[in-house]
Motif scaffolding. Structure first.
Motif, PDB file in Angstrom:
ATOM      1  N   THR A   1       0.833  -1.198   0.000  1.00  0.00           N
ATOM      2  CA  THR A   1       0.000   0.000   0.000  1.00  0.00           C
ATOM      3  C   THR A   1       0.865   1.244   0.000  1.00  0.00           C
ATOM      4  O   THR A   1       2.042   1.190   0.400  1.00  0.00           O
ATOM      5  CB  THR A   1      -0.916   0.024   1.246  1.00  0.00           C
ATOM      6  OG1 THR A   1      -0.090   0.139   2.408  1.00  0.00           O
ATOM      7  CG2 THR A   1      -1.805  -1.208   1.333  1.00  0.00           C
ATOM      8  N   LYS A   2       0.297   2.324  -0.411  1.00  0.00           N
ATOM      9  CA  LYS A   2       1.017   3.583  -0.421  1.00  0.00           C
ATOM     10  C   LYS A   2       1.510   3.945   0.977  1.00  0.00           C
ATOM     11  O   LYS A   2       2.643   4.397   1.157  1.00  0.00           O
ATOM     12  CB  LYS A   2       0.101   4.700  -0.967  1.00  0.00           C
ATOM     13  CG  LYS A   2       0.778   6.014  -1.192  1.00  0.00           C
ATOM     14  CD  LYS A   2      -0.173   7.006  -1.839  1.00  0.00           C
ATOM     15  CE  LYS A   2       0.530   8.318  -2.087  1.00  0.00           C
ATOM     16  NZ  LYS A   2      -0.370   9.301  -2.722  1.00  0.00           N
ATOM     17  N   LYS A   3       0.670   3.672   1.963  1.00  0.00           N
ATOM     18  CA  LYS A   3       1.037   3.955   3.356  1.00  0.00           C
ATOM     19  C   LYS A   3       2.220   3.092   3.796  1.00  0.00           C
ATOM     20  O   LYS A   3       3.152   3.574   4.438  1.00  0.00           O
ATOM     21  CB  LYS A   3      -0.173   3.698   4.251  1.00  0.00           C
ATOM     22  CG  LYS A   3       0.050   4.004   5.699  1.00  0.00           C
ATOM     23  CD  LYS A   3      -1.216   3.786   6.501  1.00  0.00           C
ATOM     24  CE  LYS A   3      -0.989   4.061   7.980  1.00  0.00           C
ATOM     25  NZ  LYS A   3      -2.215   3.866   8.759  1.00  0.00           N
TER      26      LYS A   3
ATOM     27  N   ALA B   1       5.978   4.328   4.853  1.00  0.00           N
ATOM     28  CA  ALA B   1       6.552   3.980   6.151  1.00  0.00           C
ATOM     29  C   ALA B   1       7.957   3.387   5.995  1.00  0.00           C
ATOM     30  O   ALA B   1       8.797   3.542   6.886  1.00  0.00           O
ATOM     31  CB  ALA B   1       5.641   3.008   6.894  1.00  0.00           C
TER      32      ALA B   1
END
Length: 114
Positions: free
Chosen positions: A104-106, A110
């Motif tokens: 995911t982009k998140k 991170a």
């Protein structure tokens, strides 16, 4: 390339980690909690490849479909020492990139990959 060399190459990639989900004799290299390469207890190496690379490597006999993971386009090398180190390092970096791109982009942010 031996087990230590595979470890050096994989762990040099940003956010890559080493885990042992299948026992102490199996090294699983992950990014964002997802595996991109596995070094087995007997010295075999499996890693993720693109659809095209899967067809080329297995079709030419340079690798075989990885047990249990072939449907996800993973290949297996019985003896990674038979491959030139630079070529194998490139395949491991590509395996990492394929898996990292699906995070995911998140998760990528991170890990500092976004």
């Amino acid at each position: 390339m031996d087990r230590a060399g595979v470890g050096r190459v994989c762990l040099a990639l940003p956010g890559a980690t080493l885990d042992h989900p299948f026992g102490d004799d199996h090294d699983a290299y992950k990014v964002g909690g997802k595996m991109f390469a596995i070094m087995g207890g007997m010295g075999g190496l499996s890693f993720k490849v693109s659809d095209i690379a899967f067809e080329i490597l297995t079709g030419a006999g340079r690798a075989r479909p990885a047990p249990y993971l072939a449907r996800a386009k993973w290949v297996h090398l019985d003896d990674p020492a038979d491959w030139p180190d630079d070529e194998l390092a490139e395949h491991l970096a590509i395996a990492y990139s394929i898996v990292a791109a699906k995070l995911t982009k998140k998760a990528r942010a991170a890990l500092g990959l976004a």
